[in-house]
Design an enzyme around this catalytic site. Structure first.
Site, PDB file in Angstrom:
ATOM      1  N   CYS A  77     -12.700  -5.181  -8.440  1.00 12.36           N
ATOM      2  CA  CYS A  77     -13.737  -6.139  -8.033  1.00 12.36           C
ATOM      3  C   CYS A  77     -15.035  -5.848  -8.798  1.00 12.36           C
ATOM      4  O   CYS A  77     -15.074  -5.992 -10.007  1.00 12.36           O
ATOM      5  CB  CYS A  77     -13.928  -6.108  -6.516  1.00 12.36           C
ATOM      6  SG  CYS A  77     -14.929  -7.499  -5.918  1.00 12.36           S
ATOM      7  N   HIS A 179      -8.863  -7.874  -4.707  1.00  8.59           N
ATOM      8  CA  HIS A 179      -8.820  -6.633  -3.929  1.00  8.59           C
ATOM      9  C   HIS A 179      -7.371  -6.250  -3.650  1.00  8.59           C
ATOM     10  O   HIS A 179      -6.730  -6.848  -2.784  1.00  8.59           O
ATOM     11  CB  HIS A 179      -9.559  -6.826  -2.601  1.00  8.59           C
ATOM     12  CG  HIS A 179     -11.031  -6.964  -2.764  1.00  8.59           C
ATOM     13  ND1 HIS A 179     -11.869  -5.886  -2.865  1.00  8.59           N
ATOM     14  CD2 HIS A 179     -11.811  -8.059  -2.866  1.00  8.59           C
ATOM     15  CE1 HIS A 179     -13.120  -6.313  -3.018  1.00  8.59           C
ATOM     16  NE2 HIS A 179     -13.102  -7.621  -3.024  1.00  8.59           N
ATOM     17  N   GLU A 181      -6.234  -3.712  -2.097  1.00  6.53           N
ATOM     18  CA  GLU A 181      -6.099  -3.162  -0.751  1.00  6.53           C
ATOM     19  C   GLU A 181      -6.077  -4.254   0.330  1.00  6.53           C
ATOM     20  O   GLU A 181      -5.743  -3.981   1.477  1.00  6.53           O
ATOM     21  CB  GLU A 181      -7.226  -2.148  -0.471  1.00  6.53           C
ATOM     22  CG  GLU A 181      -8.587  -2.735  -0.182  1.00  6.53           C
ATOM     23  CD  GLU A 181      -9.339  -3.274  -1.393  1.00  6.53           C
ATOM     24  OE1 GLU A 181     -10.443  -3.807  -1.189  1.00  6.53           O
ATOM     25  OE2 GLU A 181      -8.823  -3.175  -2.526  1.00  6.53           O
TER      26      GLU A 181
END
Length: 198
Positions: A77, A179, A181
């Site tokens: 990011c 992202h 995650e």
């Protein structure tokens, strides 16, 4: 395997640490130059504003260290954007690992396209060991108002308003705008590939 997650007062770090823990990685959040230098792999996560983040990196001398690292390195990011040479966000000179500019999304119609770009979007034209096991059109989760231009270092792209670099690779440096995650099994696979295949 020791994984250093760079601390630079940018958000979203804890969820990255949890994702690495789920994958069995021995990860530590740090801005210590020696720990980062000696780590087997380095992850550069973050949400936030480019000039503030660069100020912190300079304060901690991370702006000098990061471009010189030789181990596999993964920017996420804001971490991807700061690896570029310049960001339009507050006219910020970045780290220059990728000779790429970061630009602001400017849609022709704000009714059709919202900024920031938030939500799920697909990856196209995948070409890297980092993306082994993923199908073209795999979906990942985005939250961003700025994007990296397409270049020779682009290893996957996404279309929102126009095409942009979803992932990039140069030497030991990898970077991703979305992202991992927050991107379910696809994001987990990308992190796993970074840990095992780079």
């Amino acid at each position: 395997m020791k994984v250093a997650v760079i601390k630079y007062n940018a958000g979203n770090v804890q969820s990255v640490l949890y994702a690495l823990e789920r994958l069995g990685a021995d990860a530590v959040l740090t801005d210590d130059l020696e720990i980062i230098s000696k780590a087997d792999k380095v992850i550069f996560p973050g949400q936030g504003e480019a000039s503030t983040a660069m100020h912190y990196l300079k304060e901690k001398k991370l702006d000098r260290l990061i471009p010189e690292l030789k181990q596999p390195f993964f920017g996420v990011c804001l971490g991807q954007q700061l690896l570029c040479e310049y960001s339009e966000e507050n006219d910020t000179k970045c780290l220059g690992v990728f000779p790429v500019k970061v630009k602001k999304f400017i849609p022709e119609s704000y009714e059709e396209f919202k900024v920031p770009h938030v939500g799920w979007n697909n990856l196209l034209e995948l070409k890297s060991p980092l993306l082994v096991g993923l199908d073209d059109e795999s979906y990942v989760y985005y939250v961003h108002s700025f994007y990296c231009e397409l270049s020779e270092f682009t290893i996957a792209q996404t279309h929102y308003i126009h095409d942009f670099a979803a992932l990039m690779h140069r030497d030991n440096f990898y970077a991703m705008q979305a992202h991992p995650e927050k991107s379910g099994k696809v994001g987990e696979r990308i992190l796993e590939n970074f840990l095992s295949k780079t």
